[in-house]
Write a protein that holds these residues in place. Structure first.
Motif, PDB file in Angstrom:
ATOM      1  N   LYS A   1      19.872  38.242  52.222  1.00 41.82           N
ATOM      2  CA  LYS A   1      18.825  37.229  52.347  1.00 41.82           C
ATOM      3  C   LYS A   1      18.023  37.486  53.622  1.00 41.82           C
ATOM      4  CE  LYS A   1      20.833  33.590  49.635  1.00 41.82           C
ATOM      5  NZ  LYS A   1      21.298  32.231  49.567  1.00 41.82           N
TER       6      LYS A   1
ATOM      7  N   GLN B   1       8.470  35.974  43.077  1.00 38.36           N
ATOM      8  CA  GLN B   1       9.348  35.449  42.028  1.00 38.36           C
ATOM      9  C   GLN B   1       9.993  36.575  41.224  1.00 38.36           C
ATOM     10  OE1 GLN B   1      10.336  32.315  40.889  1.00 38.36           O
ATOM     11  NE2 GLN B   1       9.546  31.486  42.788  1.00 38.36           N
TER      12      GLN B   1
ATOM     13  N   ASP C   1      12.750  37.806  43.564  1.00 34.71           N
ATOM     14  CA  ASP C   1      13.827  36.827  43.753  1.00 34.71           C
ATOM     15  C   ASP C   1      13.460  35.537  43.032  1.00 34.71           C
ATOM     16  OD1 ASP C   1      15.799  35.045  44.529  1.00 34.71           O
ATOM     17  OD2 ASP C   1      15.315  35.108  46.656  1.00 34.71           O
ATOM     18  N   PRO C   2      13.993  35.325  41.837  1.00 31.03           N
ATOM     19  CA  PRO C   2      13.672  34.116  41.077  1.00 31.03           C
ATOM     20  C   PRO C   2      14.074  32.820  41.786  1.00 31.03           C
ATOM     21  CG  PRO C   2      14.735  35.743  39.670  1.00 31.03           C
ATOM     22  CD  PRO C   2      14.836  36.242  41.078  1.00 31.03           C
ATOM     23  N   ASN C   3      14.981  32.903  42.758  1.00 31.36           N
ATOM     24  CA  ASN C   3      15.422  31.708  43.489  1.00 31.36           C
ATOM     25  C   ASN C   3      14.725  31.550  44.833  1.00 31.36           C
ATOM     26  OD1 ASN C   3      17.372  30.958  41.497  1.00 31.36           O
ATOM     27  ND2 ASN C   3      18.622  32.660  42.220  1.00 31.36           N
ATOM     28  N   LEU C   4      13.629  32.204  45.003  1.00 26.17           N
ATOM     29  CA  LEU C   4      12.846  32.189  46.232  1.00 26.17           C
ATOM     30  C   LEU C   4      12.527  30.765  46.694  1.00 26.17           C
ATOM     31  CD1 LEU C   4      10.228  33.245  48.040  1.00 26.17           C
ATOM     32  CD2 LEU C   4       9.070  32.854  45.890  1.00 26.17           C
ATOM     33  N   ASN C   5      12.555  30.563  48.001  1.00 27.15           N
ATOM     34  CA  ASN C   5      12.088  29.319  48.607  1.00 27.15           C
ATOM     35  C   ASN C   5      11.013  29.668  49.618  1.00 27.15           C
ATOM     36  OD1 ASN C   5      13.791  27.206  47.509  1.00 27.15           O
ATOM     37  ND2 ASN C   5      15.463  28.288  48.509  1.00 27.15           N
TER      38      ASN C   5
ATOM     39  N   VAL D   1      14.134  34.771  50.973  1.00 22.91           N
ATOM     40  CA  VAL D   1      14.264  35.572  49.759  1.00 22.91           C
ATOM     41  C   VAL D   1      15.564  36.370  49.783  1.00 22.91           C
ATOM     42  CG1 VAL D   1      11.793  35.771  49.292  1.00 22.91           C
ATOM     43  CG2 VAL D   1      12.862  37.398  50.814  1.00 22.91           C
ATOM     44  N   ASP D   2      16.114  36.576  48.617  1.00 26.09           N
ATOM     45  CA  ASP D   2      17.313  37.389  48.456  1.00 26.09           C
ATOM     46  C   ASP D   2      16.858  38.715  47.845  1.00 26.09           C
ATOM     47  OD1 ASP D   2      19.866  38.349  48.241  1.00 26.09           O
ATOM     48  OD2 ASP D   2      20.577  36.767  46.912  1.00 26.09           O
TER      49      ASP D   2
END
Length: 118
Positions: free
Chosen positions: A2, A41, A44-48, A88-89
């Motif tokens: 991350k 996205q 990393d679909p779980n992006l913040n 991001v991961d």
């Protein structure tokens, strides 16, 4: 791994704009940001990601000799201040660098990439 992608820019010109001028500039820039969000996205679909409010709304807290000191705004001898952050991961640092270069602010500000301690 991350990574935090910290977005730095000079917001001094922004502070002097009217609400209408700010809205117009945002509207002009949004297609570039939307393209960036799409690319992030994919990586990393779980992006913040978060845009921070202006530095005039910030408070800085320090503890010195047991006394709490609260001051207005960030204390920095620079024009660039942090304006947002993505978490991001990603598979590696090279991918973080590639994505950071896509952030529109990189053209007039800077991006700091910091691995998160897990």
């Amino acid at each position: 791994m991350k990574y935090a992608l910290l977005i730095y820019g000079d917001d001094s010109a922004w502070a002097h704009l009217t609400e209408e001028e700010r809205a117009e500039l945002r509207a002009q820039e949004m297609p570039r940001w939307i393209a960036l969000f799409d690319e992030l996205q994919k990586a990393d679909p779980n992006l913040n990601g978060y845009e921070l409010d202006g530095r005039s709304t910030a408070k800085v807290v320090r503890l010195r000799d047991g006394e709490r000191l609260v001051t207005d705004g960030p204390f920095a001898e620079t024009k660039e201040v942090i304006g947002g952050v993505f978490v991001v991961d990603l598979p590696d640092l090279d991918e973080a660098i590639r994505l950071a270069a896509l952030i529109p602010t990189a053209e007039h500000g800077s991006l700091e990439i910091r691995p998160l301690v897990e």
